[in-house]
Design a protein around this motif. Structure first.
Motif, PDB file in Angstrom:
ATOM      1  N   ILE A  81      26.694  26.849  14.815  1.00 28.92           N
ATOM      2  CA  ILE A  81      26.791  25.461  15.150  1.00 28.92           C
ATOM      3  C   ILE A  81      25.319  24.952  15.828  1.00 28.92           C
ATOM      4  CG2 ILE A  81      27.691  23.183  16.434  1.00 28.92           C
ATOM      5  CD1 ILE A  81      30.432  24.909  15.871  1.00 28.92           C
ATOM      6  N   TRP A  82      24.854  25.555  16.736  1.00 27.95           N
ATOM      7  CA  TRP A  82      23.663  25.324  17.302  1.00 27.95           C
ATOM      8  C   TRP A  82      22.363  25.449  16.296  1.00 27.95           C
ATOM      9  CZ3 TRP A  82      19.432  28.178  18.830  1.00 27.95           C
ATOM     10  CH2 TRP A  82      18.456  27.494  19.652  1.00 27.95           C
ATOM     11  N   SER A  83      22.333  26.377  15.775  1.00 31.21           N
ATOM     12  CA  SER A  83      21.329  26.634  14.739  1.00 31.21           C
ATOM     13  C   SER A  83      21.092  25.535  13.623  1.00 31.21           C
ATOM     14  CB  SER A  83      21.543  28.099  14.226  1.00 31.21           C
ATOM     15  OG  SER A  83      21.476  29.190  14.963  1.00 31.21           O
ATOM     16  N   TYR A  84      22.275  25.270  13.009  1.00 27.06           N
ATOM     17  CA  TYR A  84      22.320  24.309  11.963  1.00 27.06           C
ATOM     18  C   TYR A  84      22.302  22.806  12.264  1.00 27.06           C
ATOM     19  CZ  TYR A  84      22.444  28.604   9.041  1.00 27.06           C
ATOM     20  OH  TYR A  84      22.139  29.721   8.529  1.00 27.06           O
ATOM     21  N   MET A  85      22.574  22.532  13.360  1.00 25.27           N
ATOM     22  CA  MET A  85      23.095  20.999  13.621  1.00 25.27           C
ATOM     23  C   MET A  85      21.987  20.065  13.621  1.00 25.27           C
ATOM     24  SD  MET A  85      25.165  19.476  16.780  1.00 25.27           S
ATOM     25  CE  MET A  85      24.070  20.272  17.890  1.00 25.27           C
ATOM     26  N   GLY A  86      20.679  20.784  13.902  1.00 23.24           N
ATOM     27  CA  GLY A  86      19.281  19.807  13.861  1.00 23.24           C
ATOM     28  C   GLY A  86      19.093  19.575  12.112  1.00 23.24           C
ATOM     29  N   TYR A  87      19.280  20.637  11.399  1.00 24.91           N
ATOM     30  CA  TYR A  87      18.993  20.379   9.922  1.00 24.91           C
ATOM     31  C   TYR A  87      19.870  19.381   9.158  1.00 24.91           C
ATOM     32  CZ  TYR A  87      18.734  21.614   4.863  1.00 24.91           C
ATOM     33  OH  TYR A  87      18.526  21.578   3.727  1.00 24.91           O
ATOM     34  N   ASN A  88      21.163  19.388   9.614  1.00 29.68           N
ATOM     35  CA  ASN A  88      22.300  18.552   9.151  1.00 29.68           C
ATOM     36  C   ASN A  88      21.947  17.047   9.678  1.00 29.68           C
ATOM     37  OD1 ASN A  88      23.347  20.768   7.816  1.00 29.68           O
ATOM     38  ND2 ASN A  88      25.192  20.878   9.093  1.00 29.68           N
ATOM     39  N   THR A  89      21.538  17.144  10.877  1.00 31.12           N
ATOM     40  CA  THR A  89      21.349  15.856  11.465  1.00 31.12           C
ATOM     41  C   THR A  89      20.327  15.018  10.808  1.00 31.12           C
ATOM     42  OG1 THR A  89      21.910  16.593  13.684  1.00 31.12           O
ATOM     43  CG2 THR A  89      20.286  14.687  13.704  1.00 31.12           C
ATOM     44  N   ILE A  90      19.166  15.938  10.445  1.00 38.33           N
ATOM     45  CA  ILE A  90      17.979  15.292   9.501  1.00 38.33           C
ATOM     46  C   ILE A  90      18.424  14.847   8.214  1.00 38.33           C
ATOM     47  CG2 ILE A  90      15.654  15.606   8.497  1.00 38.33           C
ATOM     48  CD1 ILE A  90      15.694  15.503  11.473  1.00 38.33           C
ATOM     49  N   LEU A  91      19.421  15.364   7.695  1.00 35.26           N
ATOM     50  CA  LEU A  91      19.927  15.127   6.469  1.00 35.26           C
ATOM     51  C   LEU A  91      20.844  13.814   6.391  1.00 35.26           C
ATOM     52  CD1 LEU A  91      21.313  18.385   4.970  1.00 35.26           C
ATOM     53  CD2 LEU A  91      19.017  16.936   4.323  1.00 35.26           C
TER      54      LEU A  91
END
Length: 293
Positions: free
Chosen positions: A166-176
């Motif tokens: 969750i910590w790893s992918y949250m930033g990428y999903n936030t940008i989307l």
């Protein structure tokens, strides 16, 4: 010589730009996938003779207990990470969509966990979750809570690794999600507020419905990424303790490079590809149904 029409010229130009990527895709993506399927029909240990066995590997696969354990663990990873990622990423995107001091800098650093090398992420969180000297257990000790074996206890290993994913992918999903939020016209919200709608009603009746295509994209990409997670699990638990964090990709790696059963491992890879394609097709069907409604 007949002169090409404008549409034909545009198609030719587009094809010339796409050709290098399509060549790379065929050689390095589609080609290996196709080769993997043919290897799944053989008995091969990398160096020995290749023997065609048909569907024998798939038959053995569906009889193996470890395969079902890996399949269940993969499903649990998806169920524990994808909903949390969707909710947290959308919440962060809504927060970052506001005018705040240094908001550009804050948006930039949110992508850092995603661009970090996955193995490095695993090492960092190994230090955090360590039983004897981990930062997390240290602060829990200050609260009077005894040390917890986050990565060595089968009850905590899978949730602990899920937190890392969750910590790893949250930033990428936030940008989307942020891109989706910024594409929504402000006039719609302003008109709703004039009609008496509050912030929560605007979010539920305007923002969420208009974010359905983005949510569909984020959910699909997240599921694909989570199903294929390997590095973090390999560094942190290597599928353990026992089989607590054994996923399909871990099982594939173990079958190929520990047991040297390349045909059997390719069968596992084929199953993973089929599952991912099924997920994408299901998402495509659901997206079309949403558009019709």
């Amino acid at each position: 010589m007949k002169k090409l029409s404008r549409k034909a010229r545009n198609n030719l130009i587009a094809a010339s730009f796409l050709a290098p990527y399509l060549l790379i895709f065929v050689v390095f993506r589609f080609g290996p996938s196709l080769a993997g399927f043919f290897i799944s029909l053989t008995d091969w240990n990398i160096t020995g003779k290749v023997t065609f066995v048909g569907l024998k590997n798939f038959t053995q696969l569906f009889k193996a207990d470890y395969f079902y354990t890996a399949l269940i663990n993969t499903a649990l990873f998806v169920l524990t990470t994808v909903p949390a990622l969707l909710v947290f990423s959308l919440g962060m995107a809504c927060l970052f969509n506001r005018r705040m001091p240094m908001i550009g800098f804050v948006r930039s650093i949110t992508i850092i966990p995603y661009v970090l090398i996955p193995a490095v992420v695993g090492v960092i969180w190994n230090w955090i979750f360590a039983y004897n000297f981990g930062i997390l257990n240290y602060y829990l000790g200050l609260l009077g809570i005894g040390p917890i074996g986050w990565l060595i206890d089968s009850h905590y290993a899978l949730p602990a690794v899920s937190v890392v994913i969750i910590w790893s992918y949250m930033g990428y999903n936030t940008i989307l999600y942020l891109a989706g939020l910024q594409s929504i016209p402000d006039q719609l919200k302003e008109a709703a507020k004039i009609d008496g709608a509050n912030g929560f009603q605007c979010f539920m009746r305007i923002t969420l419905p208009l974010l359905k295509p983005v949510t569909s994209l984020v959910a699909t990409l997240t599921i694909i990424n989570v199903v294929q997670v390997f590095d973090q699990i390999y560094v942190m638990t290597n599928g353990g303790p026992g089989t607590a964090t054994l996923t399909l990709v871990q099982y594939l790696y173990s079958s190929a490079f520990k047991d040297y059963k390349m045909g059997y491992a390719s069968a596992v890879g084929t199953i993973i590809v089929v599952l991912l394609v099924a997920i994408m097709l299901l998402d495509n069907i659901l997206t079309k149904e949403r558009v019709k409604s």
